[in-house]
Design a protein around this motif. Structure first.
Motif, PDB file in Angstrom:
ATOM      1  N   GLU A  81       0.770  -1.114  -0.024  1.00 49.99           N
ATOM      2  CA  GLU A  81       0.080  -0.005  -0.016  1.00 49.99           C
ATOM      3  C   GLU A  81       0.855   1.343  -0.102  1.00 49.99           C
ATOM      4  O   GLU A  81       0.529   2.296  -0.444  1.00 49.99           O
ATOM      5  N   ALA A 136       0.276   4.073  -2.676  1.00 53.77           N
ATOM      6  CA  ALA A 136       0.304   5.376  -2.427  1.00 53.77           C
ATOM      7  C   ALA A 136       1.142   6.132  -3.065  1.00 53.77           C
ATOM      8  O   ALA A 136       0.893   7.178  -3.587  1.00 53.77           O
ATOM      9  N   ALA A 166      -4.370   9.072  -4.313  1.00 56.83           N
ATOM     10  CA  ALA A 166      -5.575   8.840  -4.333  1.00 56.83           C
ATOM     11  C   ALA A 166      -6.362   9.711  -4.914  1.00 56.83           C
ATOM     12  O   ALA A 166      -6.711  10.799  -4.934  1.00 56.83           O
ATOM     13  N   THR A 173      -6.599   5.498  -9.014  1.00 59.45           N
ATOM     14  CA  THR A 173      -6.510   4.682  -7.876  1.00 59.45           C
ATOM     15  C   THR A 173      -7.907   4.049  -7.682  1.00 59.45           C
ATOM     16  O   THR A 173      -8.309   3.002  -7.320  1.00 59.45           O
ATOM     17  N   SER A 180     -10.635   5.991  -2.624  1.00 61.70           N
ATOM     18  CA  SER A 180      -9.048   5.524  -2.179  1.00 61.70           C
ATOM     19  C   SER A 180      -8.839   5.960  -0.873  1.00 61.70           C
ATOM     20  O   SER A 180      -8.034   5.244   0.129  1.00 61.70           O
ATOM     21  N   TRP A 181      -9.498   7.003  -0.449  1.00 60.08           N
ATOM     22  CA  TRP A 181      -9.057   7.325   1.281  1.00 60.08           C
ATOM     23  C   TRP A 181      -9.774   6.352   2.071  1.00 60.08           C
ATOM     24  O   TRP A 181      -9.010   6.010   2.986  1.00 60.08           O
ATOM     25  N   TYR A 184      -7.465   3.312   1.690  1.00 59.09           N
ATOM     26  CA  TYR A 184      -6.106   3.313   2.480  1.00 59.09           C
ATOM     27  C   TYR A 184      -6.274   3.274   4.253  1.00 59.09           C
ATOM     28  O   TYR A 184      -5.503   2.605   4.876  1.00 59.09           O
ATOM     29  N   ARG A 191      -7.109  -0.704   5.188  1.00 59.95           N
ATOM     30  CA  ARG A 191      -5.769  -1.338   4.976  1.00 59.95           C
ATOM     31  C   ARG A 191      -5.276  -1.265   6.443  1.00 59.95           C
ATOM     32  O   ARG A 191      -4.685  -2.340   6.941  1.00 59.95           O
ATOM     33  N   TYR A 230       2.146   6.718   4.451  1.00 61.93           N
ATOM     34  CA  TYR A 230       1.622   6.859   3.114  1.00 61.93           C
ATOM     35  C   TYR A 230       2.164   8.127   2.340  1.00 61.93           C
ATOM     36  O   TYR A 230       2.113   7.999   1.131  1.00 61.93           O
ATOM     37  N   PHE A 269       0.839  10.880  -3.025  1.00 61.95           N
ATOM     38  CA  PHE A 269       0.086  10.833  -1.824  1.00 61.95           C
ATOM     39  C   PHE A 269       0.277  12.111  -1.187  1.00 61.95           C
ATOM     40  O   PHE A 269       1.204  12.279  -0.497  1.00 61.95           O
ATOM     41  N   VAL A 321      -7.567  10.522   5.068  1.00 63.02           N
ATOM     42  CA  VAL A 321      -7.533   9.055   5.336  1.00 63.02           C
ATOM     43  C   VAL A 321      -7.459   9.141   6.912  1.00 63.02           C
ATOM     44  O   VAL A 321      -7.973   8.164   7.683  1.00 63.02           O
TER      45      VAL A 321
END
Length: 514
Positions: free
Chosen positions: A25, A29, A34, A38, A262-263, A266, A269, A336, A341, A349
């Motif tokens: 990740e 990133a 993001a 993505t 995307s936010w 991440y 994860r 990230y 990013f 995020v």
């Protein structure tokens, strides 16, 4: 009982996979950031990956393991192997048909998976293409789940837990050595996903043969045994995969706001790391352990297994949830914020991480409590609770997303839905007499919470001095994060030992070989 030892084996390999996943990740990133590309890649990855998590992380096992283990113990290895061959043939045929139909219908299916892509024809076409490329991964993961169930039923947890490492190694290698960027990188990554599925299936097939179990494809037939598997498996898949289903619903809505997909990913994860290490590992080990106790009539032993599962899982989960809630920005920027990013993406995020952190204990409890039903071959009750959870997530998510909270409302809805599901499972198990907290559990939980509070205070102080810590960590944010989290873990461990929440002698005994 060697529950902690078996969980540690699964957790160790799952930890390796999750660490590599974080590396993956971080590279993603930096390469894609993001944004729209993505968002498209993550949608293409998530649909087949949803089935990987539902199948490979316990849901398929919720039906297959008790039936296979029953054959193994009651009728012998020959009958168990015959049953496994029947299941393999039926599963392969069903999943192959599903994949082909999904490939053909993907342009229409994408209206549900990525409604936010509809307004941009080029983005929509890219999303369709990439998802078609990744769909065979679903077939491979379905077969891998069955092979993992065979291994787990024989008490062999390591090979199955190690298989996901191949996915992360493949994607990391793709990003490091392909030299691509943008949409081309997304294309290469999707090809790598499917290739890793083939590798994982081959690895598990070899492991099963090493065990002495010989499987082969036959003409699929609906026998009484396979019908029983379907009756148990479909509700079990929905019940055990409810967190992932909620995330799919949330992610689909998130495509309506560019970057939101995307936010949330991440942020997802980050809490998936402790969920995988603790919740999934405990769930995988608890099911065959509980099934074995109940088949032998040891109800007291089964209750003790459940209590120890709750104790260990909360001792490991609550500190992780607290860290995510107290120092989210420190964690996100260290991991990230690099390359594509941006700082703005890091801020967004971080907000989602806090929302998910409050749901993390519930997500783990679902994994720990569900085997209490599955071991008794009751998959319908968890499925009904899962349906309630999905409804709560959808309704609350829509209300909050189109209200003032936007994407953050989706993360909050997922956490609330998780707690609804966990509470329903716990209350029902308690009413049925299947969950009986013993004195040790009631003694330990408050002390674990006390140690978590002390650790949280330490982390809050460290967060206020983040700049100083980074400066004294050679200016490397990731090194500073390791120092802070490592120190926080020591504070928690020391506090837990002092308060009696954990005891070294018990840990040493639990980790010994039988």
């Amino acid at each position: 009982m060697r529950l902690l030892r078996s969980s540690a084996i699964v957790g160790l390999f799952t930890s390796a996979s999750r660490v590599l996943g974080l590396v993956r990740e971080m590279l993603l990133a930096a390469a894609l950031g993001a944004g729209a590309t993505t968002d498209v890649f993550l949608t293409a990855f998530q649909f087949p990956n949803l089935f990987r998590r539902i199948f490979a992380e316990g849901a398929f096992n919720s039906a297959f393991v008790p039936l296979y283990a029953g054959k193994l113990e009651g009728e012998g290895p020959t009958e168990a192997q015959r049953f496994a061959r029947q299941v393999l043939s039926l599963l392969f045929t069903a999943m192959l048909i599903f994949v082909i139909v999904a490939q053909i219908g993907m342009p229409w299916l994408m209206y549900l998976l990525g409604p936010g892509f509809i307004e941009n024809p080029q983005t929509f076409e890219l999303a369709v293409l990439l998802t078609q490329i990744t769909m065979p991964y679903l077939l491979m993961m379905s077969l891998s789940a069955m092979l993992s169930g065979v291994l787990n039923s024989h008490g062999k947890f390591a090979a199955a837990a190690a298989a996901p490492v191949l996915l992360n190694l493949t994607l990391i290698g793709t990003m490091l050595f392909s030299g691509a960027g943008g949409e081309q990188m997304a294309l290469f990554l999707c090809i790598g996903i499917t290739a890793s599925g083939v590798l994982q299936t081959a690895w598990l097939w070899f492991s099963v043969r090493q065990l002495g179990v010989r499987l082969s494809l036959r003409l699929p037939r609906l026998t009484p045994d396979t019908r029983r598997l379907i009756v148990l498996g479909v509700p079990g898949a929905v019940a055990a995969g409810v967190t992932q289903i909620n995330i799919l619903v949330t992610s689909s809505i998130a495509t309506l706001e560019e970057g939101a997909r995307s936010w949330l990913y991440y942020a997802d994860r980050l809490y998936q790391f402790p969920l995988g290490v603790v919740g999934i590992a405990m769930g995988v080990v608890l099911l065959p352990t509980l099934s074995g106790r109940l088949r032998s009539g040891d109800v007291t032993g089964a209750a003790n297994v459940m209590n120890r599962g709750l104790e260990v899982s909360m001792a490991l989960t609550l500190p992780a949830a607290a860290a995510l809630a107290v120092i989210p920005h420190f964690i996100v920027t260290a991991l990230y914020q690099n390359g594509a990013f941006t700082a703005d993406a890091a801020d967004r995020v971080s907000l989602a991480v806090v929302a998910f952190a409050f749901g993390l204990p519930a997500f783990v409890l679902i994994k720990v409590l569900s085997p209490g039903f599955f071991a008794r071959q009751d998959t319908m009750t968890p499925m009904r609770f899962a349906a309630v959870s999905v409804a709560v997530n959808l309704v609350l998510g829509l209300i909050l997303f189109f209200g003032p909270l936007n994407f953050l409302g989706l993360a909050i809805a997922t956490s609330v839905a998780g707690w609804v599901n966990a509470i329903l499972l716990a209350v029902t198990l308690r009413k049925r007499g299947l969950l009986q907290p013993d004195a040790r559990l009631l003694h330990r939980i408050p002390r674990i919470l006390g140690a978590v509070i002390l650790m949280s205070a330490f982390l809050a102080i460290a967060d206020r001095h983040a700049v100083w810590i980074i400066d004294h960590s050679f200016g490397i944010p990731l090194l500073a994060l390791v120092v802070v989290c490592g120190s926080g873990a020591l504070v928690f461990g020391g506090s837990a030992m002092l308060t009696g929440a954990l005891r070294i002698s018990e840990l040493r005994d639990a980790l010994k070989r039988p």
